[in-house]
Design a protein around this motif. Structure first.
Motif: not given
Ligand code: SF4
Ligand code: SF4
Lengths: 228, 380
Positions: B153-167
């Motif tokens: 699985t590849v988490a692409v972008g900061t949201c998938a990687t660390f939660g990002g803006l929604p988190a």
């Protein structure tokens, strides 16, 4: 009984006590100078207010090399807390014995004007000892945040990369940077207070506290044996 | 060598072999491999069977999809990545509705344990919350099923990687990263950044095709080829930093001369990514190159810890530390000095009045105490 008023001149009715051993004195002064340098250079790094060819690079370099001196001093002093004389022991700082707790209580009362009796003891009184323990805690936080901030710059293959775990530990480099900056002010404020208490004690006690950090000796009123 | 489907496709689009090889060489460069590796890459791309990709979108802005497509500038990379084996991608696929969901279902069933899942966007922690439902199913459900059965699985972008803006605080949907939403997911790799750089996505997949495994990773499971350098260390404005030459205000003389953006809140010193080297939009430019400070978008919780974006330090309880920390520290030091003077006057006066005697000198002290008490009485 040969009671001596605490304001008697040095030497009369007093005995020389060897309190601060050489490593303690050395560490003290190296810490003093390294903190001044670290604070001045650190302030510039956080708030660079003038420019010039490679100033930032040089100032960062001075900051980094000085931080090595600082960290080694802190480590040596902690080691000496287990190897040094009774006045240098860790138990003088972290009050666990009943005497030390009593000394903490008594010195707190004295400083808050609730009691008239200062704690007369060649080493640190309870409150001073605990303050130093806290300030050493701050030193460790400074070293840890400093290592976290430095390790991203460390050259390839540097052993300091092992400290990369500190970045998530502090919640990111920016948070480490903030803590590092706050720590500077905490230490500077401590230095002001420390200087004041030394002056106060040298005025009211005349045990030679000021010179003691150069010579290692304090002049305590003779007999009966002092208790912590 | 029999003409592969890829080569036929390249020919059909009028892309020359030379262009294809240039692409392979540029991939080798991004990956930090020697130039000789480009031949290996070319061979792998030509002959290997494409891995099957499934692209899931959850709480996202489709920015990574945009980045991935490089909408304005189709290149060989687009062909390799999107004409070949992207079995499911909501934004790109022609199919819609049930048809689309069937494509996903059949891919998962048919290629179980063989496909690569790419995830864009964060995942709400609570499956029943009603946030982010796709085809009537919760994001959590879909992620667990699709990522759970993927080879990688590849988490692409900061949201998938660390939660990002929604988190970001206060995180109303309780958004999670893929790692947190699908515990124990196999061969997870992170491509943080907002959005992830198309060069890095492509290079990662090319690496996988060539070497058959993921590249070396950093402590956040990000490939070192893309996240092994500090922005600050590779920044073209570093010379200005080292000489203390900073932009002080937007549009000032220093800004026009391309000075360092450190005092404008640049987070380059806290951010690792290859932006200065690989740049953006087919090497057109990159944020700092056009005078904007780095926001730290590739780092965990950047929305919380890298803000305010235009100041050096994070806020403390909503108050700007960059502006207030030094004045407060200076005032506090002064206050302690003033308190010391007052305390000192108190102590010395008390001492001069003779209240202060060695504790062991009991008789004397008592006498003294008496004396002082009567003194006080007489004063009253
Ligand atoms: S612009 Fe940012 S990344 Fe570049 S040198 Fe200045 S602080 Fe570092
Ligand atoms: S320069 Fe900084 S904020 Fe901009 S894309 Fe690169 S890492 Fe993200």
């Amino acid at each position: 009984m040969n009671a001596v008023p605490s304001d008697a001149p040095l030497g009369i009715g007093r005995e020389r006590v060897y309190v601060w051993e050489l490593p303690v004195r050395l560490v003290h002064w190296l810490l003093f100078f390294s903190i001044l340098i670290l604070a001045a250079t650190g302030y510039y790094i956080g708030n660079p207010f003038f420019s010039g060819t490679l100033v930032m690079a040089r100032i960062r370099e001075v900051h980094l090399y000085t931080s090595i001196v600082f960290s080694l001093c802190v480590l040596v002093r902690v080691y000496w807390g287990f190897a040094g004389n009774r006045y240098a022991r860790w138990s003088e700082f972290i009050p666990v014995t009943r005497e030390r707790l009593r000394s903490l209580w008594k010195s707190t009362l004295f400083y808050t004007f609730l009691s008239r009796e200062p704690v007369e003891y060649p080493g640190h009184n309870g409150l001073a000892g605990l303050t130093y323990a806290v300030i050493y805690g701050v030193y460790f936080v400074m070293i840890a945040t400093g290592l976290a901030l430095y390790q991203v710059y460390a050259p390839v293959g540097s052993p300091l990369h092992v400290f990369r775990f500190l970045i998530p530990f502090f919640g990111g480099l920016q948070i480490a940077r903030l803590i590092h900056h706050i720590g500077m002010w905490v230490i500077l404020i401590f230095m002001v207070a420390h200087l004041y208490f030394v002056i106060l004690y040298s005025t009211i006690e005349r045990t030679g506290i000021f010179d003691s950090i150069l010579s290692g000796f304090k002049f305590m009123p003779r007999k009966p044996p002092v208790k912590p | 060598m029999a003409q592969t489907r890829l080569m036929r496709e390249l020919e059909r689009q009028g892309i020359s072999r030379r262009e294809f090889l240039t692409f392979c060489a540029s991939m080798a460069a991004v990956l930090g491999m020697p130039k000789s590796a480009s031949a290996t890459i070319a061979r792998a791309i030509e002959t290997e069977e494409r891995p099957i990709l499934v692209w899931l979108e959850f709480q996202d802005c489709a920015g990574n999809t945009e980045s991935f497509l490089r909408a304005g500038h189709p290149t060989v990379a687009d062909l390799i990545l999107d004409t070949i084996s992207l079995n499911y991608h909501e934004t790109l696929m022609a199919a819609a509705g049930t048809q689309a969901e069937d494509a996903l279902e059949s891919t998962v069933a048919k290629h179980k344990g063989k496909y690569i899942a790419l995830v864009e966007g964060s995942i709400p922690a609570d499956a029943d919350s009603g946030y982010c439902m796709v085809g009537g199913r919760s994001a959590l459900d879909i992620a667990r099923e699709v990522c759970g059965n993927a080879a990688a699985t590849v988490a692409v972008g900061t949201c998938a990687t660390f939660g990002g803006l929604p988190a970001a605080r206060p995180n109303p949907t309780r958004a999670l990263s893929v790692a947190d939403a699908v515990p124990g997911v196999k061969n997870l790799i992170h491509l943080s950044a907002c959005p992830a750089n198309a060069e890095n996505i492509t290079a990662l997949i090319v690496y996988y095709l060539t070497v058959k495994r993921w590249p070396p990773l950093d402590q956040y499971r990000r490939p070192l080829f893309a996240y092994g350098t500090l922005i600050h260390d590779a920044c073209e404005r570093r010379a200005h930093f080292d000489s203390g030459q900073f932009v002080e205000e937007w549009g000032d003389e220093a800004h026009r001369h391309g000075y360092c953006l450190y005092r404008m809140g640049c987070k380059g010193p806290a951010t690792s990514q290859n932006c200065p080297i690989v740049q953006w939009n087919s090497h057109t430019n990159w944020p700092i190159g056009c005078g904007h400070p780095c926001l730290g978008c590739a780092e965990p919780n950047f929305w919380d810890v890298m803000t305010p974006f235009y100041e050096r330090l994070p806020n403390v309880a909503g108050v700007s530390a960059s502006r207030w920390l030094d004045p407060v520290g200076l005032t506090a030091s002064g206050a302690v000095a003033a308190a010391a003077v007052i305390h000192g006057i108190g102590e010395v006066r008390r001492y001069r009045r003779g209240h202060h005697r060695p504790p062991e000198d009991k008789g004397h002290a008592d006498e003294n105490k008496h004396e002082s008490d009567s003194n006080e009485e007489s004063r009253k």
